[in-house]
Motif scaffolding. Structure first.
Motif, PDB file in Angstrom:
ATOM      1  N   SER A   1      46.255  36.088  47.070  1.00 54.21           N
ATOM      2  CA  SER A   1      45.300  36.024  45.939  1.00 54.21           C
ATOM      3  C   SER A   1      44.528  34.763  46.013  1.00 54.21           C
ATOM      4  O   SER A   1      43.610  34.460  45.312  1.00 54.21           O
ATOM      5  N   ARG A   2      44.967  33.749  46.823  1.00 56.51           N
ATOM      6  CA  ARG A   2      44.007  32.223  47.046  1.00 56.51           C
ATOM      7  C   ARG A   2      42.827  32.901  47.685  1.00 56.51           C
ATOM      8  O   ARG A   2      41.832  32.118  47.327  1.00 56.51           O
ATOM      9  N   PHE A   3      42.619  33.740  48.238  1.00 51.88           N
ATOM     10  CA  PHE A   3      41.607  34.023  49.086  1.00 51.88           C
ATOM     11  C   PHE A   3      40.918  35.154  48.339  1.00 51.88           C
ATOM     12  O   PHE A   3      39.545  35.190  48.173  1.00 51.88           O
ATOM     13  N   TYR A   4      41.606  36.268  47.823  1.00 56.36           N
ATOM     14  CA  TYR A   4      40.960  37.265  47.036  1.00 56.36           C
ATOM     15  C   TYR A   4      41.733  37.424  45.841  1.00 56.36           C
ATOM     16  O   TYR A   4      42.523  38.326  45.765  1.00 56.36           O
ATOM     17  N   PRO A   5      41.341  36.858  44.588  1.00 53.43           N
ATOM     18  CA  PRO A   5      42.019  36.916  43.533  1.00 53.43           C
ATOM     19  C   PRO A   5      42.152  38.332  42.864  1.00 53.43           C
ATOM     20  O   PRO A   5      43.328  38.584  42.270  1.00 53.43           O
TER      21      PRO A   5
END
Length: 321
Positions: free
Chosen positions: A230-234
């Motif tokens: 989720s840090r890359f793709y929330p």
């Protein structure tokens, strides 16, 4: 005729790689090479690999430890085939696997594919219970090895995954080496417009862990990895991913409810018992074994709590960043 390059990162698991390579010698389709990438292991498997030199087109490479994602990247740079296939070292490959994949790609081409995992008939009852907990509709929602993924295109997982050379040349390799690296890589593939899908009969027998302590550690890591993704793709954080955390909080809250509200405590306990009776019934029927059904109750609890704790601790860490 399409040539496949099988890329297998391995770390301190010589016995596992021996079983995997043995299963590859029984393939009915044989137009493939095998690249074993030793990721800085202390317990190396070179002697195991050398035993298969006369049975497989196989190459062994030793490199400094960098994690499985970057070890796969290393294999990509050395592969000669026009389609790459990635296996985890704890998999066994059914003899029809490559014949199935090649036939499917010849009629329904995919730029990248994934396959399901199953429990081998010879697996121990604990391994079968762990396999059930990781693939059941009542735990993961059946999204592992299921076409109907939550939120759009199918996301192959790197324990059993294939991709074309064109995908690698366009997208590159893994951008991180651990903590959800396979999901992030798959998302990048899809974002570049490539097609992905499930080949249902291209399953592997995934041994996973052989005891519940190891399984807990693995799932704790998976929970942390979901937050890292989720840090890359929330937007990739879905409701199904939050369920283990909610389950974990609810499980530890049930005893406290008895101090405040007997009706609420009884309701929560009843739902808890009902859920695990459902797990018992389903696992027993699917495995035709009451022993596996009973062990599946433990496996599911370990899975959900392990994942939930990892998810919550990494989530808290993310909030503090």
């Amino acid at each position: 005729m399409r040539k496949y390059s099988i890329i297998i990162p391995v770390y301190n698991r010589p016995d596992e790689i021996n079983e995997l390579l043995e299963s590859l010698t029984r393939q009915t389709y044989r137009n493939f090479e095998v690249l074993v990438i030793e990721d800085g292991s202390k317990l190396t498997c070179q002697h195991m690999v050398e035993q298969f030199a006369g049975q497989l087109e196989i190459r062994y490479y030793f490199k400094e430890n960098s994690g499985q994602g970057f070890s796969r990247n290393y294999g990509f740079t050395l592969a000669k085939g026009d389609y790459f296939v990635i296996f985890d070292s704890d998999c066994l490959i059914p003899e029809h696997y490559f014949a199935t994949v090649d036939a499917y790609l010849n009629t329904h081409y995919l730029d990248a594919y994934g396959g399901p995992d199953r429990a081998h008939p010879n697996f121990s009852p604990i391994q079968k219970a762990i396999s059930y907990s990781m693939t059941s509709l009542f735990t993961t929602g059946g999204i592992r090895g299921n076409k109907k993924r939550v939120g759009g295109a199918f996301h192959p997982r790197s324990f059993n995954m294939g991709l074309s050379r064109k995908v690698y040349e366009t997208v590159g390799g893994y951008v991180i080496t651990r903590m959800g690296e396979d999901i992030i890589y798959t998302i990048n593939i899809i974002k570049h417009g490539f097609t992905t899908g499930l080949i249902e009969d291209a399953y592997v027998y995934h041994k996973r862990r052989t005891n519940f302590r190891q399984f807990f550690k693995q799932l704790h890591f998976f929970g942390r990895a979901r937050i890292n993704i989720s840090r890359f793709y929330p937007k990739e954080l879905k409701l199904v991913h939050i369920f283990p955390a909610l389950f974990t909080l609810a499980s530890f809250s049930i005893p406290l409810l008895s101090l405040f509200s007997t009706p609420l405590y009884q309701l929560a306990l009843s739902l808890f018992i009902l859920y695990f009776l459902l797990i018992l019934l389903d696992a027993t029927i699917k495995n035709k074994s009451l022993e596996v059904g009973l062990l599946s109750i433990i496996a599911v609890f370990v899975q959900l709590v392990g994942y939930g704790i990892g998810f919550l601790t990494e989530g808290w860490r993310k909030l503090r960043e």
